[in-house]
Scaffold this motif. Structure first.
Motif, PDB file in Angstrom:
ATOM      1  N   HIS A   1       0.107  -1.719  -4.585  1.00  0.00           N
ATOM      2  CA  HIS A   1       0.688  -2.293  -5.893  1.00  0.00           C
ATOM      3  C   HIS A   1       0.821  -3.831  -5.893  1.00  0.00           C
ATOM      4  CE1 HIS A   1       1.738   2.265  -6.670  1.00  0.00           C
ATOM      5  NE2 HIS A   1       1.915   1.975  -5.817  1.00  0.00           N
ATOM      6  N   ARG A   2       0.716  -4.235  -6.810  1.00  0.00           N
ATOM      7  CA  ARG A   2       1.219  -6.169  -6.264  1.00  0.00           C
ATOM      8  C   ARG A   2       2.456  -6.102  -7.473  1.00  0.00           C
ATOM      9  NH1 ARG A   2      -1.188 -11.107  -9.162  1.00  0.00           N
ATOM     10  NH2 ARG A   2      -1.150 -12.912  -7.143  1.00  0.00           N
TER      11      ARG A   2
ATOM     12  N   LEU B   1      -6.764   0.805  -7.638  1.00  0.00           N
ATOM     13  CA  LEU B   1      -6.801   2.189  -6.564  1.00  0.00           C
ATOM     14  C   LEU B   1      -7.652   2.120  -5.785  1.00  0.00           C
ATOM     15  CD1 LEU B   1      -6.427   5.559  -8.666  1.00  0.00           C
ATOM     16  CD2 LEU B   1      -4.852   5.453  -6.702  1.00  0.00           C
ATOM     17  N   VAL B   2      -8.300   1.728  -5.140  1.00  0.00           N
ATOM     18  CA  VAL B   2      -9.393   1.104  -3.901  1.00  0.00           C
ATOM     19  C   VAL B   2      -9.868   2.369  -3.350  1.00  0.00           C
ATOM     20  CG1 VAL B   2      -7.879  -0.728  -3.573  1.00  0.00           C
ATOM     21  CG2 VAL B   2      -7.821   1.142  -2.035  1.00  0.00           C
TER      22      VAL B   2
ATOM     23  N   ALA C   1       0.977  -0.937  -0.134  1.00  0.00           N
ATOM     24  CA  ALA C   1      -0.254  -0.056  -0.137  1.00  0.00           C
ATOM     25  C   ALA C   1       0.831   1.185   0.160  1.00  0.00           C
ATOM     26  CB  ALA C   1      -1.073   0.273   0.641  1.00  0.00           C
ATOM     27  N   GLN C   2       0.629   2.000  -1.377  1.00  0.00           N
ATOM     28  CA  GLN C   2       1.363   3.166  -0.995  1.00  0.00           C
ATOM     29  C   GLN C   2       0.452   4.269  -0.309  1.00  0.00           C
ATOM     30  OE1 GLN C   2       2.729   4.547  -4.927  1.00  0.00           O
ATOM     31  NE2 GLN C   2       3.276   6.571  -4.211  1.00  0.00           N
TER      32      GLN C   2
ATOM     33  N   LEU D   1       3.401  -4.662   3.109  1.00  0.00           N
ATOM     34  CA  LEU D   1       4.774  -3.220   3.896  1.00  0.00           C
ATOM     35  C   LEU D   1       3.501  -2.327   3.059  1.00  0.00           C
ATOM     36  CD1 LEU D   1       7.414  -2.207   3.628  1.00  0.00           C
ATOM     37  CD2 LEU D   1       6.930  -2.701   1.117  1.00  0.00           C
ATOM     38  N   LEU D   2       4.166  -1.115   3.455  1.00  0.00           N
ATOM     39  CA  LEU D   2       3.531   0.512   3.268  1.00  0.00           C
ATOM     40  C   LEU D   2       4.863   1.376   3.031  1.00  0.00           C
ATOM     41  CD1 LEU D   2       1.477   0.700   6.694  1.00  0.00           C
ATOM     42  CD2 LEU D   2       0.883   0.237   4.171  1.00  0.00           C
ATOM     43  N   LEU D   3       4.446   1.947   1.790  1.00  0.00           N
ATOM     44  CA  LEU D   3       5.722   3.158   1.404  1.00  0.00           C
ATOM     45  C   LEU D   3       4.843   4.403   1.633  1.00  0.00           C
ATOM     46  CD1 LEU D   3       6.744   1.306  -1.993  1.00  0.00           C
ATOM     47  CD2 LEU D   3       7.203   0.969   0.034  1.00  0.00           C
TER      48      LEU D   3
END
Length: 254
Positions: free
Chosen positions: A237-238, A248-249, A4-5, A43-45
């Motif tokens: 992002h996968r 985008l969700v 997730a960004q 992971l979070l960016l």
């Protein structure tokens, strides 16, 4: 691997707003929305502008929220951030290089590189020679691992004059030369522009994630920025089989 960004929180001190928006409330709602995501990101960016004024108390609020999720996260600074408080409060999640906030992280067969485009006291970005040299060394030691680069300022022109005026002014050509032709780069993901935009850079995919709290108008002629209350979104992002797919969700409701 699902990433997730999150970007452009612009968290303020209590009782303050940014662009007329209660960004503290928006960030708290974002944290709960991320907590509810299924499947859960690994992971979070965080691609910059965590804080509005760049003071310790703003970063402490962000740290508490993100760490409550129990998901590893990495952060690079944006033009509203202050390097010393950011590093002091979020020390476990930022870069440790003495000259810049660049970082490297490996997880699940993926290498993530964060670049520091901050120019203190300015809105535009830069990648000075020292950071380009550092990146060259990091890429040279990568053993061909699939690599995702994240940064605040996008390296490509968006077509929005107000944003392109405060884009990367130094080091963009050097970055392009360094990345061109590399087969290990999955893409570059950025923030700063406060809306979702996809493009390309040096032959690689490039993606700008929308702000976590407020967007700027899609204005191809205007000289400034106008906050619009569009529905919020979260970028995911996968990475699988050496490929990057972005989504985008819906974010938290306004």
């Amino acid at each position: 691997m699902l990433i997730a960004q999150l970007t452009d929180f612009h968290v303020t001190l209590p009782g303050q707003t940014a662009g007329g928006v209660d960004t503290r409330a928006a960030f708290a709602a974002l944290v709960e929305r991320v907590r509810a995501l299924a499947p859960r990101p690994e992971l979070l960016l965080v691609s910059g502008d965590l804080a509005e004024a760049g003071v310790d108390a703003e970063y402490a609020f962000v740290l508490e929220g993100l760490e409550s999720l129990g998901i590893p996260f990495l952060a690079v600074p944006g033009n509203h951030d202050a390097p010393a408080p950011l590093r002091r409060v979020l020390a476990r999640h930022t870069g440790t290089e003495p000259e810049h906030g660049g970082l490297v992280h490996e997880q699940g067969g993926l290498r993530v590189i964060g670049l520091d485009t901050l120019v203190e006291g300015a809105s535009h970005g830069a990648l000075p020679p020292a950071q380009i040299a550092w990146l060259k060394g990091v890429l040279g030691a990568g053993d061909g691992l699939p690599t995702l680069i994240f940064m605040h300022h996008p390296p490509f022109a968006t077509g929005l004059p107000a944003m392109d005026e405060i884009g990367i002014r130094e080091g963009r050509d050097a970055l392009s030369d360094l990345l061109a032709g590399r087969r290990d780069i999955l893409g570059l993901v950025c923030g700063h522009v406060h809306r979702a935009i996809s493009g390309s850079f040096a032959g690689h995919r490039a993606f700008i994630a929308p702000s976590a709290s407020h967007q700027f108008a899609l204005d191809f002629a205007g000289p400034g920025f106008r906050v619009v209350r569009e529905p919020t979104q979260i970028a995911l992002h996968r990475v699988a089989d050496g490929r990057l797919v972005s989504y985008l969700v819906p974010g938290p409701p306004l």
